[in-house]
Write a protein that holds these residues in place. Structure first.
Motif, short mmCIF file in Angstrom:
data_model
loop_
_atom_site.label_atom_id
_atom_site.label_comp_id
_atom_site.label_asym_id
_atom_site.label_seq_id
_atom_site.Cartn_x
_atom_site.Cartn_y
_atom_site.Cartn_z
N ARG A 1 0.84 -1.21 0.00
CA ARG A 1 0.00 0.00 0.00
C ARG A 1 0.87 1.26 0.00
N LEU A 2 1.94 1.25 0.79
CA LEU A 2 2.82 2.42 0.88
C LEU A 2 3.69 2.56 -0.36
N GLN A 3 4.04 1.44 -0.99
CA GLN A 3 4.76 1.52 -2.26
C GLN A 3 3.88 2.13 -3.34
N ARG A 4 2.61 1.72 -3.38
CA ARG A 4 1.68 2.29 -4.37
C ARG A 4 1.53 3.79 -4.15
N SER B 1 3.70 5.74 -2.89
CA SER B 1 4.97 6.36 -3.31
C SER B 1 5.03 6.50 -4.84
N VAL B 2 4.47 5.53 -5.55
CA VAL B 2 4.40 5.65 -7.01
C VAL B 2 3.53 6.86 -7.39
N HIS B 3 2.41 7.03 -6.69
CA HIS B 3 1.52 8.15 -7.00
C HIS B 3 2.18 9.49 -6.67
N VAL B 4 3.01 9.52 -5.62
CA VAL B 4 3.78 10.74 -5.33
C VAL B 4 4.77 10.99 -6.46
#
Length: 405
Positions: free
Chosen positions: A306-309, A311-314
């Protein structure tokens, strides 16, 4: 011509995928294999090992006939949204069936579980809220809520990652009133998250990637776990681009985005919730690499994925308003590649498709595909200027790959 659909990432294509592909074709009695494949960034919130064009070549040289791209706003998403987009593409492309790998291997278990949860929907939702209130992650809450239902032990194990995806695929088929027939093949030997080689010929993509990065590819002993075309294309990619894509290559870009964007703007990033912007900003200021950053932001409530996703959106500056405006089903079919069989299928069936086929971005309105363009641009930024420019131009000029068999 009868077509079976597969939902894939091929990161990279390995022997387990080859087994699934052949078994799917046989189970569906299909003439054509159509894959809908995630683009440059994947469902678990990470950059693909090699570009979508190389992964398309892997797919076509290993038995897939047509490859369509799963757009960014479906690909970098929770399982439910990921499944909805992929199913809508396969349905629009005329597939008669969808075949997925699962730990269960029994399609009746999926159908019975969906029926069971429809009967218990109220209790199920209450249980999810109760578990979420304890501070655990949403996926964990779903698993515990399901296990807490009387009689659930007789049905599907929803703690297993491929069972969860398969459950969402069938749910999407039913919700979209799709004519796709769901089929499933039991996974062999390696589990989805295995980090070590578990047999002599079958290994998870996770363990293969780990070997590639830990051994710098030249000495990585992966030849027995991947088909020859995959091994050859991986070696070729390393020679051409000088390495593979991983989060550490994007760390400087992510850190720059986080430390130069004010907190109010960060709040508007898709999936940014409950003050996470403060946590991400603090971690970016104090971390020296992506792994350290992830360890600092990980909590009981939010999974690593969830946090990697997020980070991709950031990284791609994807806003909540952008995602909210996106359709729930695919609006186009982005064709990445085909074989002679795939071309024949298109010639015979494309007039029946209910979505337009996008073969080259230069012929499409940019605003309709802007998220995929942004993702491709960011994906290219991990490499030196000359290679970066080449990759940026490829996104607009590359025609669908054609592989003759």
């Amino acid at each position: 011509m009868k077509a079976v659909g597969l939902i894939v990432e091929y990161n990279p294509f390995h022997n387990g995928h080859a087994f699934h592909l052949q078994a799917s074709k046989e189970a569906a009695n299909a003439d054509v294999v159509i894959a809908v494949m995630s683009g440059n960034f994947l469902q678990r919130g990470e950059p693909a090992l090699v570009s979508k064009w190389y992964r398309t070549q892997m797919a076509l040289q290993n038995g897939v006939d047509l490859v369509f791209e799963l757009p960014y706003h479906f690909a970098v998403q929770k399982a439910e949204t990921f499944a909805s987009g992929a199913v809508s593409i396969l349905d629009a492309a005329g597939c008669e069936s969808l075949c997925f790998g699962s730990e269960s291997g029994d399609i009746s278990a999926f159908l019975q579980t969906i029926s069971f949860l429809q009967e218990k929907q109220g209790f199920f939702n209450e249980n999810i809220k109760r578990h979420m209130a304890t501070g655990i992650s949403y996926p964990k809450a779903i698993s515990l809520a399901y296990q807490g239902l009387s009689g659930a032990e007789k049905f599907l194990n929803l703690a297993k990652p491929n069972n969860i995806l398969g459950f969402q695929y069938i749910k999407a088929i039913l919700e979209q009133n799709s004519k796709l027939e769901p089929l499933t093949i039991a996974r062999k030997h390696a589990d989805y998250h295995d980090e070590h080689f578990a047999s002599e010929t079958i290994a998870s993509a996770t363990s293969i990637r780990k070997a590639i990065f830990s051994e710098e590819m030249e000495s990585a002993n992966i030849g027995q776990y991947v088909p020859e075309p995959t091994n050859r294309l991986l070696q070729q990619y390393k020679r051409e681009y000088g390495g593979f894509h991983c989060w550490e290559r994007y760390w400087d870009l992510l850190q720059y985005q986080l430390v130069t964007t004010n907190l109010e703007e960060l709040k508007e990033i898709y999936e940014m919730e409950e003050g996470l912007e403060n946590r991400l900003m603090a971690a970016a200021l104090s971390s020296t690499n992506f792994q350290e950053y992830m360890q600092r932001i990980k909590t009981k409530r939010y999974t690593w994925t969830r946090l990697q996703r997020l980070s991709v959106h950031v990284l791609t500056n994807t806003k909540k308003t952008e995602m909210k405006s996106m359709p729930q089903k695919a609006a186009y079919l982005r064709l990445l590649g085909m074989t002679e069989t795939g071309k024949e299928y298109l010639n015979k069936r494309k007039k029946q498709f209910n979505l337009p086929i996008v073969a080259k971005l230069s012929a499409f309105k940019e605003e309709e595909i802007i998220q995929d363009i942004k993702a491709a641009r960011i994906y290219a930024m991990a490499f030196p200027k000359k290679i970066r420019t080449q990759m940026l131009l490829q996104e607009f000029k590359q025609p669908p790959i054609f592989v003759q068999k």
